[in-house]
Motif scaffolding. Structure first.
Motif, short mmCIF file in Angstrom:
data_model
loop_
_atom_site.label_atom_id
_atom_site.label_comp_id
_atom_site.label_asym_id
_atom_site.label_seq_id
_atom_site.Cartn_x
_atom_site.Cartn_y
_atom_site.Cartn_z
N GLN A 76 0.84 -1.19 0.00
CA GLN A 76 0.00 0.00 0.00
C GLN A 76 0.88 1.24 0.00
O GLN A 76 1.86 1.33 0.75
CB GLN A 76 -0.91 0.01 1.23
CG GLN A 76 -1.79 1.23 1.33
CD GLN A 76 -2.68 1.18 2.58
OE1 GLN A 76 -2.67 0.20 3.30
NE2 GLN A 76 -3.42 2.24 2.80
N LYS A 77 0.53 2.18 -0.87
CA LYS A 77 1.28 3.43 -0.93
C LYS A 77 1.02 4.27 0.30
O LYS A 77 -0.05 4.21 0.89
CB LYS A 77 0.92 4.21 -2.19
CG LYS A 77 1.29 3.49 -3.49
CD LYS A 77 0.94 4.34 -4.69
CE LYS A 77 1.34 3.62 -5.97
NZ LYS A 77 1.01 4.44 -7.18
N THR B 113 -5.05 1.63 -4.82
CA THR B 113 -3.89 1.37 -5.66
C THR B 113 -4.37 1.11 -7.08
O THR B 113 -5.28 0.30 -7.29
CB THR B 113 -3.09 0.17 -5.14
OG1 THR B 113 -2.71 0.42 -3.78
CG2 THR B 113 -1.85 -0.07 -5.98
#
Length: 669
Positions: free
Chosen positions: A589-590, A596
């Protein structure tokens, strides 16, 4: 006075009282009678316990009544409100049966499948013994490796590639898939379904297709067919017997002609007595008739083959001697007939199909033990209401399968008197959908039936409550579980601030697909149902190029589902350009984001963690948020002047608290 004389004095002439010189008296034991002893209760021990005398047949009456549980098949002498075996209420029914005095007479009445020269067996498979050609008929334990080598001659060492003796039905891959790869040799399959759904039609088609693989019997003196490891087992099949207890041969032939069946190796038989039918099958299996002239010369004739497939239509019309005097279709008759067919299939290796009637609840009529005895239980579902654009559909499901997956499903299309397999059900389910048009309350869900991924259309309709006086809306569902709908509505209200209490909610899965049979697939379609509900509620269409899959948790999060890659491939095959799913396992996960974006296999893959983010990605426009509104200076008594609300707010949509994210506007009407 008269003196007293000892009794032995008059017999032996002994006048003294000394016993040492007395001789032993002669005793005659020919008339000796053994004193009567107390005999315990029990079988063959003189008398039975009072509760068993009725069933043992100690009375002079020729028949008696027993009470049989319709759920588990247990038998009792007297009626009880609750079955002691399965603990179910009001399941005991009274049946009249003939008495059997001894256990030997009961054993004698059981049918025997082999001729008298063969050694009688004590196994539960009557007549099956060590002399049988297959390992399945032996009474001695054998090594499993020996069975492997017998099935497949190429098995060497620790590597075994077993070749199952299956018969694939030509032109019906749906049935082959549901059965796990074809009809297993010696299997007993039960097919149930509502009246008129097409059970007899499906089995008559199957019988005709298998009969096309059969070869006519060879004449006497023409030799046997040479078999080797490369021999196709389906080319050595015998004829197919279609046995009906509801129709005569002419009526069955008329249906076969309508289906276009012109196979000469399909034999029709009208018979309801199972013992007679079993004897005919065994005679064709073990005996070969020889015709001779008056001079003793052998006349070449046809050597009959044993049937390659036996179809019984239906089991509720069959009777046997072991069932006693009970009528056809009763609990005792159905159980005993199925047990006889089970012994016949296992001892001869002939696959048998049974047609079973169903009750109002959808279960096969008869005791529950029947479903435990058979190898496969299939249900044919559908009817006049299962139509998509004029196409009448049937679903073949496997509720039990010992030789394959029990999650498989086959799709058929009912044409003019014939069931045609549907190889691509996804295209059929979406045939009437306009791909380029965005629709309100309509989303596409990716589901998995058995090993096959499908796309189905989920529709939702949310309207103001029709019964204004009650203050609560109604809930109508078709295709998903009612409890699952209530859970989704609760999550939308608590986590997304959308209130459906004063709204009527309708959910429909197009094509009458059932997404509530397994908890796994029932949860995998949660996201599609939620998107359809929100779209109809806020009147924002769903993107037509997007499909959805994911399970919704109580905290408003999206949980992963199995076979995600297979679902994405099906979405790409059906022409969708976007798919919204939960975050896959292992994906990173960013920082600072819950969504995403990626591209996999030519399709945009959107992975979301929260339900609200997934809904916004699926709609053509994002959901409006309730803004904090300040009271204007020129307002009187807190009234808001008309036109003061910002464009695109809840007031413009004329909705009440779609997104409730603050507490300051609770007093605003």
């Amino acid at each position: 006075h008269r003196s007293r004389i000892h009794p032995l004095t008059s017999l032996n002439g002994d006048d003294d009282f000394i016993d040492d010189d007395d001789e032993a008296p002669e005793v005659d034991i020919s008339n000796f009678v053994e004193p009567k002893q107390q005999i315990a209760f029990g079988l063959n021990r003189g008398r039975s316990a009072p509760s068993q005398r009725k069933a043992m047949g100690t009375s002079g009456a020729g028949s008696t009544s027993v009470h049989v549980c319709t759920n588990c098949g247990s038998e009792f002498v007297k009626w009880m409100g609750r079955c002691p075996t399965c603990r179910e209420w009001n399941t005991l029914q009274e049946f009249k049966v003939d008495r059997e005095d001894t256990f030997a007479s009961k054993q004698k009445s059981r049918p025997t499948f082999f001729a008298s020269p063969r050694r009688q067996s004590s196994s539960w498979l009557d007549g099956t013994n060590g002399d049988s050609e297959t390992y399945g008929g032996t009474n001695e334990p054998i090594r499993v490796t020996d069975v492997y080598k017998e099935i497949d001659k190429t098995a060497t060492g620790e590597s075994f590639t077993t070749r199952e003796r299956r018969v694939k039905v030509p032109g019906d891959e749906e049935l082959n898939t549901v059965l796990g790869g074809g009809i297993m040799s010696g299997s007993l399959t039960l097919l149930g379904g509502d009246p008129g759904v097409g059970k007899s039609t499906l089995l008559l088609q199957t019988a005709g297709a298998v009969a096309s693989l059969s070869q006519p019997s060879r004449g006497i003196g023409m030799g046997m067919m040479d078999l080797d490891d490369n021999t196709d087992f389906s080319k050595t099949l015998g004829p197919v017997w279609y046995v009906s207890g509801e129709e005569n041969a002419e009526q069955i032939a008329s249906r076969a002609a309508r289906l276009g069946i012109m196979e000469g190796e399909l034999f029709l038989l009208s018979e309801t007595h199972v013992d007679t039918l079993a004897e005919q099958v065994v005679m064709s299996y073990y005996q070969q008739p020889v015709t001779t002239t008056d001079e003793g010369e052998v006349i070449p004739g046809q050597v009959p083959k044993p049937p390659a497939l036996l179809v019984i239509d239906s089991i509720q019309t069959m009777v046997c001697e072991a069932g006693g005097a009970s009528s056809a279709g009763g609990v005792t008759q159905v159980r005993e007939c199925v047990a006889l067919f089970l012994r016949l299939a296992k001892s001869t290796g002939i696959p048998i199909f049974l047609v079973g009637h169903v009750t109002k609840s959808g279960d096969v009529a008869g005791p529950r033990t029947v479903e435990h005895m058979v190898d496969c239980v299939l249900y044919l579902e559908g009817g006049d209401m299962s139509t998509i654009g004029g196409v009448n559909l049937r679903m073949l499901r496997a509720a039990k399968n010992r030789f394959g997956s029990s999650d498989e499903v086959g799709v058929y299309e009912m044409t003019t008197g014939r069931l045609c397999p549907v190889s691509d059900p996804s295209s059929l389910f979406l045939s009437n959908r306009i791909e380029s048009q965005d629709s309100e309350g309509c989303s596409i869900a990716l589901i998995v039936e058995g090993l096959r991924a499908m796309t189905v259309e989920v529709q939702a309709l949310v309207t103001p409550a029709s019964s204004a006086g009650s203050g609560y809306g109604r809930r109508t569902v078709d295709g998903i579980a009612y409890s699952r709908l209530l859970l989704l509505l609760g999550v939308l209200q608590k986590r997304c601030g959308m209130f459906f209490s004063k709204q009527d909610v309708y959910i429909n899965v197009v094509g009458r697909m059932r997404l509530d049979r397994g908890s796994q697939e029932g949860c995998a379609s949660d996201l599609a149902v939620a998107v359809s509900l929100v779209s109809s509620f806020v009147s924002i269409p769903v993107r037509s190029d997007t499909c959805f899959v994911g399970e919704i948790g109580l905290l408003g999060e999206l949980r992963p589902v199995p076979a995600l890659e297979k679902r994405i491939q099906e979405a790409r095959r059906m022409g969708f350009s976007r798919v919204v799913t939960p975050r896959a396992k292992g994906s990173k996960q960013k920082a600072g984001g819950t969504t995403t974006f990626s591209r996999a296999n030519g399709i945009d893959w959107i992975q979301c963690d929260r339900l609200l983010d997934a809904i916004n990605e699926g709609l053509v426009a994002k959901l409006p948020k309730a803004r904090r509104r300040q009271k204007p200076k020129d307002s009187v008594d807190g009234a808001t002047p008309p036109g003061s609300a910002a464009p695109g707010s809840l007031e413009d949509l004329m909705l009440d608290n779609v997104i409730n994210d603050d507490d300051d506007d609770d007093d605003i009407p």
